[in-house]
Design an enzyme around this catalytic site. Sequence first.
Site, PDB file in Angstrom:
ATOM      1  N   THR A  21       0.769  -1.132   0.032  1.00 35.51           N
ATOM      2  CA  THR A  21      -0.247  -0.021  -0.158  1.00 35.51           C
ATOM      3  C   THR A  21       0.969   1.064   0.308  1.00 35.51           C
ATOM      4  O   THR A  21       2.125   1.163   0.493  1.00 35.51           O
ATOM      5  CB  THR A  21      -0.935   0.029   1.084  1.00 35.51           C
ATOM      6  OG1 THR A  21      -1.701  -0.972   1.013  1.00 35.51           O
ATOM      7  CG2 THR A  21      -1.432   1.226   1.848  1.00 35.51           C
ATOM      8  N   VAL A  52     -13.195  -4.411   2.411  1.00 33.92           N
ATOM      9  CA  VAL A  52     -12.722  -2.988   2.603  1.00 33.92           C
ATOM     10  C   VAL A  52     -11.776  -3.010   3.796  1.00 33.92           C
ATOM     11  O   VAL A  52     -12.257  -3.613   5.015  1.00 33.92           O
ATOM     12  CB  VAL A  52     -13.673  -2.109   2.754  1.00 33.92           C
ATOM     13  CG1 VAL A  52     -12.976  -0.619   3.348  1.00 33.92           C
ATOM     14  CG2 VAL A  52     -14.441  -1.850   1.465  1.00 33.92           C
ATOM     15  N   GLY A  53     -10.356  -2.735   3.827  1.00 35.04           N
ATOM     16  CA  GLY A  53      -9.441  -2.745   4.961  1.00 35.04           C
ATOM     17  C   GLY A  53      -9.558  -1.258   5.709  1.00 35.04           C
ATOM     18  O   GLY A  53     -10.389  -0.669   5.631  1.00 35.04           O
ATOM     19  N   THR A 106      -0.041   1.376   6.744  1.00 34.47           N
ATOM     20  CA  THR A 106       0.015   0.110   5.900  1.00 34.47           C
ATOM     21  C   THR A 106      -0.022  -1.062   6.676  1.00 34.47           C
ATOM     22  O   THR A 106       0.419  -0.979   8.012  1.00 34.47           O
ATOM     23  CB  THR A 106       1.327   0.187   5.006  1.00 34.47           C
ATOM     24  OG1 THR A 106       1.286  -1.042   4.303  1.00 34.47           O
ATOM     25  CG2 THR A 106       2.441   0.376   5.747  1.00 34.47           C
ATOM     26  N   GLY A 110      -5.028  -4.861   7.570  1.00 37.28           N
ATOM     27  CA  GLY A 110      -5.990  -3.696   7.635  1.00 37.28           C
ATOM     28  C   GLY A 110      -6.976  -4.215   8.877  1.00 37.28           C
ATOM     29  O   GLY A 110      -7.340  -3.069   9.640  1.00 37.28           O
TER      30      GLY A 110
HETATM   31  N1  ASP Z   1      -3.741  -1.804   4.653  1.00 27.90           N
HETATM   32  C1  ASP Z   1      -4.160  -2.406   3.537  1.00 27.90           C
HETATM   33  C2  ASP Z   1      -5.509  -3.204   3.626  1.00 27.90           C
HETATM   34  O1  ASP Z   1      -5.481  -3.881   4.855  1.00 27.90           O
HETATM   35  C3  ASP Z   1      -2.968  -3.480   2.911  1.00 27.90           C
HETATM   36  C4  ASP Z   1      -1.676  -2.979   3.122  1.00 27.90           C
HETATM   37  O2  ASP Z   1      -1.389  -2.165   3.556  1.00 27.90           O
HETATM   38  O3  ASP Z   1      -0.648  -3.686   2.291  1.00 27.90           O
HETATM   39  O4  ASP Z   1      -6.233  -2.990   2.671  1.00 27.90           O
END
Ligand code: ASP
Length: 305
Positions: free
Chosen positions: A171, A200-201, A222, A225
């Site tokens: 991310t 959805v995260g 990041t 999530g």
């Molecule tokens: N935080 C993001 C999610 O959970 C994924 C990531 O940061 O790699 O959608």
Amino acid sequence: MAAPEAWVHGGAWDIPIEERSAHAEGCRRAAEAAGRILAAGGTALAAVVAAVEFLEADGTFDAGDGAVLTSDGTIETDAGVMDGASLRLGAVAAVPACRHPVRIARRLLDEPELSILAGPGARRFAEKTDVWKEVLDVAGHPRERRRFRQLSATRKTVRIAFEGDPFPKGTVGAVARDARGNTAAAVSTGGTPMKPPGRVGDSPIVGCGFFADDALGAASCTGFGETILRVQLAKEACRSLVEGNAETVLASAFDDFVRRANGVGGVILLGTKGPGAVRWNTPTMAWGRWTPEGCVAECPATANR
Ligand code: ASP
């Protein structure tokens, strides 16, 4: 007045050694893009959007052109933007195949009666505005098509995908403080690999994946999530700035996240005064920092906690 400063991240997780220089280089160039805007007297808001747009178009990261695929082999992207001066925000969730979801989020920030749009509705909104021609569809990065085929063959799920998944992902996000002392935060992601459609995260959820408030500072997150959502990590990290400098308070806010929420991920945090900080507990995390003195970027081989 504090000096302008910008931080970007290119995601936590286990980025393979051979991919780390591309992640660090992307972060360096994105931090420079933000820095050019700040050095010219531009706003923190413009700086974070420029940095995230750069990373979305890079293809190295799990955002925009490089977004991971869902368990159906489709692309659903999330993004958020917040302006610390006005507390205005815009976010989009599960937008089908979109190169620059952060542009739709930025456009939403100007809408007095809207903040978050999800799914096809976010596309429809973008189609009616000037941002659509720049957003464009993405077909899926060949690296992510390969990853999808391999993960489908082994029936791996979202959860297993972050435990030892050998593919790079990340991310992207940015925080900035401009010459007026205003702050902003942004984030953009394809989410977790093999996520079920509609999942959805933290990323498009204000206070979780991103947050900015000039009374405190700005943060962008990041990681896994579902754990970030539990403690509203971006808001908590910003709130802790009342107690001290970014480096010190982030260490304790992050410990709390790991301990109480079984947290997995990373954060960049920047207050209204003093230098910002980064913290993560995954095997690595790509990040970059711009100040008027210069730019640094890293994708180090170890967690910093
Ligand atoms: N935080 C993001 C999610 O959970 C994924 C990531 O940061 O790699 O959608």
